[in-house]
Scaffold this motif. Structure first.
Motif, PDB file in Angstrom:
ATOM      1  N   LEU A 131      -5.165  -2.402  -5.503  1.00 58.46           N
ATOM      2  CA  LEU A 131      -6.435  -2.072  -4.858  1.00 58.46           C
ATOM      3  C   LEU A 131      -7.523  -3.071  -5.239  1.00 58.46           C
ATOM      4  O   LEU A 131      -8.330  -3.484  -4.401  1.00 58.46           O
ATOM      5  N   ILE A 132      -7.547  -3.458  -6.517  1.00 55.90           N
ATOM      6  CA  ILE A 132      -8.554  -4.404  -6.993  1.00 55.90           C
ATOM      7  C   ILE A 132      -8.382  -5.764  -6.323  1.00 55.90           C
ATOM      8  O   ILE A 132      -9.351  -6.428  -5.932  1.00 55.90           O
ATOM      9  N   SER A 133      -7.114  -6.178  -6.184  1.00 54.23           N
ATOM     10  CA  SER A 133      -6.846  -7.489  -5.582  1.00 54.23           C
ATOM     11  C   SER A 133      -7.123  -7.474  -4.072  1.00 54.23           C
ATOM     12  O   SER A 133      -7.315  -8.522  -3.459  1.00 54.23           O
ATOM     13  N   GLY A 134      -7.131  -6.272  -3.482  1.00 52.46           N
ATOM     14  CA  GLY A 134      -7.416  -6.145  -2.060  1.00 52.46           C
ATOM     15  C   GLY A 134      -6.249  -6.458  -1.155  1.00 52.46           C
ATOM     16  O   GLY A 134      -6.412  -6.562   0.063  1.00 52.46           O
ATOM     17  N   LYS A 135      -5.062  -6.603  -1.713  1.00 48.40           N
ATOM     18  CA  LYS A 135      -3.878  -6.910  -0.905  1.00 48.40           C
ATOM     19  C   LYS A 135      -2.629  -6.530  -1.685  1.00 48.40           C
ATOM     20  O   LYS A 135      -2.703  -6.147  -2.850  1.00 48.40           O
ATOM     21  N   SER A 136      -1.470  -6.636  -1.030  1.00 47.45           N
ATOM     22  CA  SER A 136      -0.204  -6.345  -1.699  1.00 47.45           C
ATOM     23  C   SER A 136       0.000  -7.331  -2.845  1.00 47.45           C
ATOM     24  O   SER A 136      -0.349  -8.515  -2.738  1.00 47.45           O
ATOM     25  N   ILE A 177       0.820  -1.212   0.000  1.00 45.33           N
ATOM     26  CA  ILE A 177       0.000   0.000   0.000  1.00 45.33           C
ATOM     27  C   ILE A 177       0.853   1.263   0.000  1.00 45.33           C
ATOM     28  O   ILE A 177       0.511   2.254  -0.645  1.00 45.33           O
ATOM     29  N   ILE A 178       1.996   1.236   0.681  1.00 41.46           N
ATOM     30  CA  ILE A 178       2.871   2.415   0.728  1.00 41.46           C
ATOM     31  C   ILE A 178       3.432   2.719  -0.648  1.00 41.46           C
ATOM     32  O   ILE A 178       3.398   3.862  -1.121  1.00 41.46           O
ATOM     33  N   PHE A 179       3.962   1.684  -1.309  1.00 47.68           N
ATOM     34  CA  PHE A 179       4.491   1.870  -2.655  1.00 47.68           C
ATOM     35  C   PHE A 179       3.381   2.311  -3.614  1.00 47.68           C
ATOM     36  O   PHE A 179       3.610   3.146  -4.506  1.00 47.68           O
ATOM     37  N   SER A 180       2.181   1.761  -3.442  1.00 47.30           N
ATOM     38  CA  SER A 180       1.060   2.129  -4.307  1.00 47.30           C
ATOM     39  C   SER A 180       0.720   3.605  -4.162  1.00 47.30           C
ATOM     40  O   SER A 180       0.467   4.300  -5.155  1.00 47.30           O
ATOM     41  N   ILE A 181       0.731   4.108  -2.919  1.00 48.02           N
ATOM     42  CA  ILE A 181       0.432   5.521  -2.673  1.00 48.02           C
ATOM     43  C   ILE A 181       1.500   6.413  -3.308  1.00 48.02           C
ATOM     44  O   ILE A 181       1.188   7.423  -3.943  1.00 48.02           O
ATOM     45  N   VAL A 182       2.776   6.035  -3.143  1.00 51.40           N
ATOM     46  CA  VAL A 182       3.864   6.818  -3.741  1.00 51.40           C
ATOM     47  C   VAL A 182       3.723   6.863  -5.259  1.00 51.40           C
ATOM     48  O   VAL A 182       3.886   7.923  -5.883  1.00 51.40           O
ATOM     49  N   LEU A 183       3.397   5.731  -5.871  1.00 53.25           N
ATOM     50  CA  LEU A 183       3.230   5.682  -7.325  1.00 53.25           C
ATOM     51  C   LEU A 183       2.048   6.542  -7.763  1.00 53.25           C
ATOM     52  O   LEU A 183       2.122   7.253  -8.779  1.00 53.25           O
ATOM     53  N   LEU A 184       0.967   6.525  -6.994  1.00 55.47           N
ATOM     54  CA  LEU A 184      -0.193   7.358  -7.323  1.00 55.47           C
ATOM     55  C   LEU A 184       0.132   8.844  -7.195  1.00 55.47           C
ATOM     56  O   LEU A 184      -0.365   9.667  -7.974  1.00 55.47           O
ATOM     57  N   VAL A 185       0.975   9.207  -6.222  1.00 56.79           N
ATOM     58  CA  VAL A 185       1.407  10.605  -6.069  1.00 56.79           C
ATOM     59  C   VAL A 185       2.183  11.050  -7.310  1.00 56.79           C
ATOM     60  O   VAL A 185       2.000  12.170  -7.805  1.00 56.79           O
ATOM     61  N   ILE A 186       3.040  10.178  -7.812  1.00 58.79           N
ATOM     62  CA  ILE A 186       3.790  10.493  -9.033  1.00 58.79           C
ATOM     63  C   ILE A 186       2.825  10.720 -10.195  1.00 58.79           C
ATOM     64  O   ILE A 186       3.001  11.636 -11.004  1.00 58.79           O
ATOM     65  N   PHE A 187       1.788   9.890 -10.280  1.00 54.05           N
ATOM     66  CA  PHE A 187       0.790  10.058 -11.341  1.00 54.05           C
ATOM     67  C   PHE A 187       0.081  11.407 -11.214  1.00 54.05           C
ATOM     68  O   PHE A 187      -0.141  12.095 -12.214  1.00 54.05           O
ATOM     69  N   VAL A 188      -0.265  11.797  -9.994  1.00 50.09           N
ATOM     70  CA  VAL A 188      -0.931  13.085  -9.769  1.00 50.09           C
ATOM     71  C   VAL A 188      -0.023  14.239 -10.184  1.00 50.09           C
ATOM     72  O   VAL A 188      -0.472  15.216 -10.807  1.00 50.09           O
TER      73      VAL A 188
END
Length: 320
Positions: free
Chosen positions: A260-265, A128-139
């Motif tokens: 997020l879709i898979s519901g887990k790392s 989830i942490i890496f996912s948030i960082v990647l989403l920040v880059i997208f933003v």
């Protein structure tokens, strides 16, 4: 009969992708001319969203079905194909001088995202942490494009528009081209991937080879066709902008969404961490760093990328 139908649908996919790419580049170039938005920005946003849809659909569906390796492999493999194969073709077909300010932020965001993905491989998962960082880059990527577009439009708003470009018939024609082109690219790519995979199975090719070649390259076909069409129409900025934008979206949007879709790392396999992820970063460095230093893309970069990509495919196919 099954073989005949598969070949027929594959051919229809080729037709849709080719004509869709032709219409889409025409419409995107018209949007840039009329709005005053640089073609690099059009390529990195509007064109990239449409051409990234196949990867997004495949990865999200794979994650939803628990096929984690396919989900991550498709996203990362598509980036590697985009640079090692498609951008390589663009550099060989149309090298040229660039402005560092036009490419620096987008290139840096892409390389940063690739580096984070490599780190994910080191830890063995996309959490989830890496996912948030990647989403920040997208933003950040999205914000940069929107703010850049606003500035350019503000500068160009007082410039007279060519009546030929803004006539009702031209507007309607290009809107239709844009929609038909986008649908053709996505639908054609899906036909190619589905029926290409079925064709490979019918002739006895292994599932691993199908995944490495047809799925990764197949979902990148929109970028390939858009690039070839852009080269033919002398729209190199649209082509490179499309590739950079698509890669950023592949890494910063598709992978977090899949998690997020898979519901887990999302677990990263040892093979992907050892081979796929580092190669993704390496081809990005070869494509970007020399251009940022020398302020131009060169044919030797394209040749080197093609050789490296060919070696990667061979190694991937023989590694257990």
């Amino acid at each position: 009969m099954n073989l005949f139908i598969t070949i027929l649908l594959f051919a229809v996919g080729v037709l849709f992708v080719v004509k869709g790419g032709d219409y889409f580049v025409d419409a995107a170039s018209w949007i840039a001319e009329v709005s005053g938005i640089p073609k690099l920005i059009i390529g990195a946003t509007v064109v990239s969203v449409a051409t990234t849809l196949p990867e997004m659909l495949v990865s999200v569906l794979a994650a939803a079905q628990g096929k984690v390796d396919m989900s991550i492999g498709n996203a990362v493999g598509s980036v590697t194909a985009n640079i090692g194969l498609i951008m390589a073709i663009a550099l060989i077909g149309m090298p040229g001088v660039i402005k560092r300010k036009d490419y620096l932020l987008k290139s840096s965001l892409m390389l940063l995202a690739a580096l984070i993905v490599v780190v994910c491989g080191f830890f063995g998962e996309v959490n989830i942490i890496f996912s948030i960082v990647l989403l920040v880059i997208f933003v950040v990527f999205l914000w940069e494009n929107i703010s850049g577009a606003k500035k350019t439009m503000a500068v160009n708003q007082d410039k007279p528009k060519d009546n030929v470009l803004t006539g009702r018939k031209t507007v309607v024609t290009n809107i239709v081209k844009f929609i038909v082109g986008a649908v053709g690219i996505v639908w054609g790519a899906n036909l190619l991937v589905d029926n290409g995979s079925e064709l490979a199975r019918l002739v006895g090719v292994s599932e691993r080879i199908i995944g490495v070649t047809l799925i990764a390259v197949g979902t990148s076909l929109p970028e390939l066709i858009t690039t070839i069409t852009a080269i033919a129409k002398k729209q190199s900025a649209l082509s490179v902008g499309n590739i950079l934008g698509a890669n950023i979206m592949d890494l910063t949007l598709i992978m977090p969404l899949s998690a997020l879709i898979s519901g887990k790392s999302l677990p990263v396999s040892a093979t992907s961490a050892r081979i796929d992820l580092p190669i993704c970063l390496l081809v990005g460095l070869i494509a970007i760093l020399p251009a940022m230093v020398r302020l131009k893309f060169s044919r030797w970069q394209g040749v080197l990328l093609l050789i490296l990509y060919a070696c990667y495919v061979v190694v991937t196919c023989v590694v257990v």
